[in-house]
Design an enzyme around this catalytic site. Structure first.
Site, PDB file in Angstrom:
ATOM      1  N   ASP A  60       0.796  -1.242   0.000  1.00 14.10           N
ATOM      2  CA  ASP A  60       0.000   0.000   0.000  1.00 14.10           C
ATOM      3  C   ASP A  60       0.829   1.294   0.000  1.00 14.10           C
ATOM      4  O   ASP A  60       1.787   1.406   0.766  1.00 14.10           O
ATOM      5  CB  ASP A  60      -0.863   0.104   1.267  1.00 14.10           C
ATOM      6  CG  ASP A  60      -1.513  -1.188   1.680  1.00 14.10           C
ATOM      7  OD1 ASP A  60      -1.514  -2.134   0.898  1.00 14.10           O
ATOM      8  OD2 ASP A  60      -2.019  -1.233   2.809  1.00 14.10           O
ATOM      9  N   GLU A 237     -10.646  -2.239   4.315  1.00 12.53           N
ATOM     10  CA  GLU A 237      -9.306  -1.731   4.630  1.00 12.53           C
ATOM     11  C   GLU A 237      -9.121  -0.329   4.044  1.00 12.53           C
ATOM     12  O   GLU A 237      -9.890   0.108   3.175  1.00 12.53           O
ATOM     13  CB  GLU A 237      -8.228  -2.673   4.048  1.00 12.53           C
ATOM     14  CG  GLU A 237      -8.292  -4.078   4.647  1.00 12.53           C
ATOM     15  CD  GLU A 237      -7.143  -4.993   4.240  1.00 12.53           C
ATOM     16  OE1 GLU A 237      -6.848  -5.079   3.032  1.00 12.53           O
ATOM     17  OE2 GLU A 237      -6.549  -5.620   5.131  1.00 12.53           O
TER      18      GLU A 237
HETATM   19  N1  DQQ Z   1      -2.072  -3.731   4.125  1.00 12.99           N
HETATM   20  C1  DQQ Z   1      -1.556  -3.220   5.370  1.00 12.99           C
HETATM   21  C2  DQQ Z   1      -2.744  -3.029   6.250  1.00 12.99           C
HETATM   22  C3  DQQ Z   1      -3.845  -2.853   5.277  1.00 12.99           C
HETATM   23  C4  DQQ Z   1      -3.503  -3.814   4.208  1.00 12.99           C
HETATM   24  C5  DQQ Z   1      -0.559  -4.189   5.903  1.00 12.99           C
HETATM   25  C6  DQQ Z   1      -4.113  -3.505   2.868  1.00 12.99           C
HETATM   26  O1  DQQ Z   1      -2.582  -1.905   7.085  1.00 12.99           O
HETATM   27  O2  DQQ Z   1      -5.108  -3.079   5.868  1.00 12.99           O
HETATM   28  O3  DQQ Z   1       0.522  -4.335   5.015  1.00 12.99           O
HETATM   29  O4  DQQ Z   1      -3.394  -4.017   1.780  1.00 12.99           O
END
Ligand code: DQQ
Length: 521
Positions: A60, A237
């Site tokens: 992300d 998310e």
């Molecule tokens: N990736 C992160 C989280 C999120 C997720 C962890 C979404 O914070 O919810 O790497 O791809």
């Protein structure tokens, strides 16, 4: 079972981490030499104008913020290997959203706590007390992120007084602890009317967005919940919330609440949805019925979007980026040295169309500065395809079924980007894009509905070695996909039953950000 595509590169892990919280002793892979960097930048699948991490795994985008003339891109990053783990915030800065300077990891996993997704704000008035005023400027950067332990997710803050170059985690962390295993991805913004900070978070498995308010970024009170609504086939998310004008009319501002979903997206696996409504600083009210789902992108590879904070009002754009991958195969993409790519930054607007108010997305205008000067190439017959291309295609209404552009190589690997007339859709077909066994979830054809506008459908197609982004009808319908041929795609041609003159396409070659210096837009 899906065949593993590549060997994970460059991992120097002395003892294995700690999803379960035990002591972690790891050594970072040494930085690449200049020669290795040049070789890695020219890997056949390495995008040349999309952001990719210099080394190891990225997912992300995080903490997008504009400050002191620089755009900051933080990102979920494993500093130790090319698969997800040891999540930390990688960091890069840019003055034009295209040429990125890689900086050291900004926030590291520490004491068994990984740094999950979150946001960065400019604390202009030093409401937090974290800022060391310099002259007349009392501001500093404050990051708000999820601290992850296997049994608990909490919200935390860190601050920087040197333009994001180094960060200090707040000694009073966590700032919010609900005792929950799943509670994450804080996006914070300043709400002018209420004169306070608002934090947007998700309770992923409850399919809820929870809003919090604060005057100092440290003490937070719960304000309200939104959801379940829309698509709930997977966890929620990476939420975000901001006003956008409808058809450029500042008097008609609606709020966009963006919520990602994994799995359950239309193309399978991860994807984004959005809600349109009103936000009074405390509560979000959906303009649409709760069961209405609006999708952000119809491709299989666009996830975890976040918008830039603090873009000056004189600029006025709302710009987001998304991660070009899908959790179905993110850890197994066939790249080495580095893994993961971010989308081109996209400008967001609302447009009223016959179905209602909808989100439209378009590449930032800065991208035009990478067009190789000179007239575009008209695509009529088979034409050489540069490794980076910006293509405008247009089809007119008529007696035809399918009009597509085929991007191919001598191995017979191909991707087709096109329009079908019944149903009227744009599509990307990557079923024949890779001639060796691929992940079972990779081959596919993904499509999204479009409409005739003045008897035409237009699409802008961005190609970047292994990335395709399609913006149909000025971004009313968007498709984002990775493509993984085993040899570069070098040819482009029409494949269609459409009559002459009913389909046109022109193409600009796009330079590499590593070879072409930044220019003014
Ligand atoms: N990736 C992160 C989280 C999120 C997720 C962890 C979404 O914070 O919810 O790497 O791809």
């Amino acid at each position: 079972m899906a065949k593993r595509w590549v060997i994970v590169a460059g991992v120097l892990v002395m003892s294995v981490a700690a999803l379960r919280g035990q002591q972690t002793v790891v050594r970072r892979a040494p930085p690449l030499s200049a020669k290795e960097t040049a070789a890695a930048r020219d890997e056949p699948l390495r995008p040349q104008y999309h952001f990719t991490p210099p080394r190891n795994f990225m997912n992300d985008p995080n903490g997008l913020v504009f400050y002191g003339g620089e755009y900051h891109l933080f990102y979920q990053h494993n500093p130790f290997g090319a698969t997800w783990g040891h999540m930390s915030w990688g960091h890069a800065v840019s003055r034009d959203l295209l040429h990125w300077e890689d900086l050291p990891v900004a926030l590291r996993e520490e004491d068994g706590i990984m740094i999950f997704s979150g946001s960065v704000v400019v604390d202009r008035k030093n409401t937090s007390g974290f800022c060391r005023p310099r002259g007349a400027d009392p501001s500093c950067l404050v990051a708000i992120y999820t601290g992850f332990r296997p049994d608990r997710q909490t919200q935390n803050v860190a601050f920087s007084n040197n333009r994001g170059r180094t960060w200090t985690k707040y000694a009073g962390n966590p700032v919010i602890d609900l005792g929950l295993k799943d509670f994450r991805d804080p996006k914070v913004f300043w709400h002018e009317d209420r004169n306070r900070w608002v934090m947007v978070t998700v309770l992923p498995d409850q399919h809820k967005v929870r809003f919090f308010g604060s005057s100092d970024l440290k003490k937070w009170e719960a304000l309200s919940d939104f959801g379940p609504a829309g698509a709930t086939g997977g966890v929620w998310e990476c939420p975000d919330l901001y006003p956008l004008p409808v058809d450029g009319d500042g008097a008609d501002n609606r709020w966009l609440l963006d919520v990602d979903l994994n799995p359950g997206a239309p193309a399978g696996g991860s994807g984004g949805q959005y809600f349109i409504g009103r936000f009074d600083g405390t509560r979000f009210v959906n303009d649409n019925p709760p069961d209405r789902t609006l999708w952000v992108d119809r491709g299989k590879d666009f996830y975890a979007t976040i918008s830039f904070s603090d873009i000056p009002s004189a600029d006025g754009r709302r710009i987001w980026m998304g991660w070009i991958s899908n959790w179905l195969y993110a850890n197994e993409e066939p790249t080495e040295t580095w893994r993961g790519a971010q989308s081109i930054p996209r400008v967001l607007r609302f447009r009223r169309i016959p179905d209602g108010v909808r989100l439209v997305q378009s590449p930032v205008a800065e991208l035009d500065t990478l067009r190789v000067p000179g007239p575009p190439t008209s695509i009529e017959h088979a034409t050489p395809l540069p490794s980076g291309a910006d293509i405008e295609m247009e089809v007119s209404r008529g007696d035809w079924k399918q009009a597509g552009l085929r991007l191919s190589n001598d191995l017979g690997e191909e991707v087709v980007v096109g329009v079908t007339s019944d149903p009227l859709e744009v599509f990307v077909d990557r079923r024949k894009a890779r001639s060796v066994p691929a992940h079972a979830e990779y081959p596919g054809r993904h499509a999204g509905a479009v409409r005739w506008i003045d008897g035409r459908v237009r699409a802008r197609v961005l190609f970047d070695r292994s990335v395709l982004e399609i913006f149909a009808n000025d971004g009313e319908t968007v498709i984002t996909e990775r493509v993984y041929p085993t040899a570069p795609l070098t040819r482009i041609q029409w494949v269609s039953d459409i009559g002459g003159g009913q389909a046109t396409a022109r193409m600009w070659a796009l330079g590499s950000v590593w070879n072409a210096p930044a220019r003014q837009p």
